[in-house]
Enzyme design. Structure first.
Site, mmCIF file in Angstrom:
data_model
loop_
_atom_site.group_PDB
_atom_site.id
_atom_site.type_symbol
_atom_site.label_atom_id
_atom_site.label_comp_id
_atom_site.label_asym_id
_atom_site.label_seq_id
_atom_site.Cartn_x
_atom_site.Cartn_y
_atom_site.Cartn_z
ATOM 1 N N CYS A 1 0.931 -1.296 0.034
ATOM 2 C CA CYS A 1 0.089 -0.067 0.135
ATOM 3 C C CYS A 1 1.048 1.230 -0.011
ATOM 4 C CB CYS A 1 -1.042 -0.021 1.000
ATOM 5 S SG CYS A 1 -0.110 -0.065 2.884
ATOM 6 N N HIS B 1 19.415 -0.163 -0.547
ATOM 7 C CA HIS B 1 17.913 0.274 -0.382
ATOM 8 C C HIS B 1 17.243 -0.943 -0.010
ATOM 9 C CE1 HIS B 1 14.219 2.423 -1.396
ATOM 10 N NE2 HIS B 1 13.970 1.368 -1.976
#
Length: 457
Positions: A50, A99
């Protein structure tokens, strides 16, 4: 090999854009097939939550890889590429590893320290693995990332302090009661925050939920979600006698719970504490209630104070997590360097020499009684055979490594010589993945020719 990441998150894109770029689990197989069908993409993983959508790709050329992923995202979701790029971040090389490791450690999450993201990355990797979209590089990278996430959770306290209003309420409740097991919760008002707070209290042991709301039907609706009971608003203080924890969040413009009401409730409780969580603005509970013995009132500012304190603690733990990540990045980069041509050539020669030595020793035991000169001659002979057998392949390997996609040749050599058998893994090796892709391309070409109109289309 070149690592590429193209993505967007809550930091770069509003929810309206994030909604347009999702990849539901049911469509992952299709999306991965289209993505890895591009000649520029050797391996890929699509992470879709989301709060973020990220495409991790392995490419023989950085620019071609980025261009392929950008085109895929725009085409798959029927979006204007130039408009889409405004919301995207593009990461390359070692920065991709950093990352990913930060993502699985929840250092890049909206709430630092939340535990859900690790499971979401695992699910994304499993989709890619099961659909043949990963090979040796991503199998290693993502599996190591899961270990990074576990290390951060176990070696730091990054996830141990509440950083939401609802969790903070639970933390304060635990300070009042030795345990929340068996406690009764009374909810005044049927708002979302009350519901969320009650949910966390139930998850921590509360067993009985009572709901009072001016609109009785709303009270019934909320109570059903907790297998609780709706009560008439007029009997609020009568039923409050049974409660241990009261959560209040109404839209009232004045106090709905006052000191005289609670003083009456406390009669006959025999010192049993009553804990109020006031998350309404304006406040529902008269601050004077806190003056009563065995009554504890916390309002939204108190809860925010807990959250801010815990956020500071998590940030300190995040620094420890960053140090763990740097260690793990170094380990991955060392493994990645082993795929370069010089270490590969050295490993091939070392393996060949080990085989030569073992076979020579076995043969000499059978021959026996040889002179020093004869031993030296046989040793030189076996060395010459090995060197001549390896000279051509290693020379061509070094030459091929200079090309843009040279890592593919190096990887193929490592697989053919079995240099990485200790790595294991269920996924297909990169060589097999490439061969399978080539077979698919030939099949597609043949099918296209079969359906042509005979004019060379």
């Amino acid at each position: 090999m070149h690592l590429v990441l193209v993505g967007l998150s809550h930091k770069t894109a509003p929810i309206e854009m994030r909604e347009k770029l999702t990849f539901p689990a049911a469509r992952q197989a299709e999306a991965l097939s289209l993505l890895t069908g591009d000649a520029a993409i050797a391996e890929a993983v699509i992470l879709s939550t989301c709060n973020r959508t990220e495409v991790y790709a392995l490419s023989s050329d950085v620019d071609r890889g980025v261009d392929a992923v950008l085109g895929f995202l725009a085409d798959y979701h029927d979006l204007d590429r130039h408009d889409l790029v405004r919301y995207l971040y593009i990461v390359k090389g070692e920065a991709v590893v950093r990352h990913l490791f930060r993502v699985v450690s929840s250092l890049d999450s909206m709430v630092i320290g939340e535990a859900q993201i690790l499971g979401q990355v695992k699910e994304a990797y499993e989709h890619a693995f099961e659909n043949g979209a990963t090979g040796r590089a991503f199998n290693r990278l993502f599996r190591q990332s899961f270990e990074v996430g576990k290390r951060v959770r176990t070696e730091t306290a990054i996830g141990e302090n509440a950083v939401s209003i609802s969790y903070a309420a639970v933390e304060l409740a635990k300070k009042v009661f030795d345990s929340l097991e068996g406690r009764t919760v009374l909810i005044i008002g049927a708002g979302k925050m009350s519901e969320l707070t009650a949910k966390h209290l139930v998850c921590n042991g509360a067993v009985d939920v009572l709901v009072a709301n001016r609109t009785y039907e709303r009270a019934v609706e909320l109570a059903e979600r907790f297998s609780g009971r709706a009560i008439e608003y007029g009997s609020l203080f009568e039923r409050m006698h049974d409660a241990d924890i009261v959560i209040s969040s109404t839209a009232a413009q004045d106090f709905v719970v006052r000191k005289p009401d609670v003083a009456e409730v406390m009669k006959g409780r025999r010192g049993r504490p009553l804990f109020f969580i006031d998350i309404a603005v304006p406040r529902d509970i008269d601050p004077a209630v806190n003056d009563l013995s065995d009554v504890y009132v916390y309002d939204i500012d108190d809860l925010n104070g807990v959250v801010e304190s815990n956020l500071e603690e998590r940030m300190r733990e995040a620094e420890r997590a960053e140090a763990i990540i740097e260690e793990e990045i170094s380990e991955f980069l060392r493994w990645q360097e082993s795929l370069e041509v010089v270490p590969t050539v050295a490993a091939i020669r070392a393996k060949a020499e080990a085989i030569r030595q073992a076979e020579l020793e076995r043969a000499l035991k059978r021959l026996g009684g040889l002179s020093e000169k004869e031993l030296a001659t046989i040793d030189a002979l076996t060395c010459a055979i090995v060197n001549k057998m390896l000279h051509g392949p290693t020379a061509r390997l070094k030459a091929a490594a200079e090309e843009a996609d040279g890592y593919l040749v190096v990887e193929a050599a490592r697989e053919l010589y079995g240099l990485d058998e200790a790595e294991g893994g269920r996924g297909p090796g990169l060589l097999r993945t490439l061969l399978n892709r080539k077979a698919r391309e030939m099949h597609d070409t043949h099918a296209a020719n079969e359906t042509g109109d005979g004019l060379g289309c």
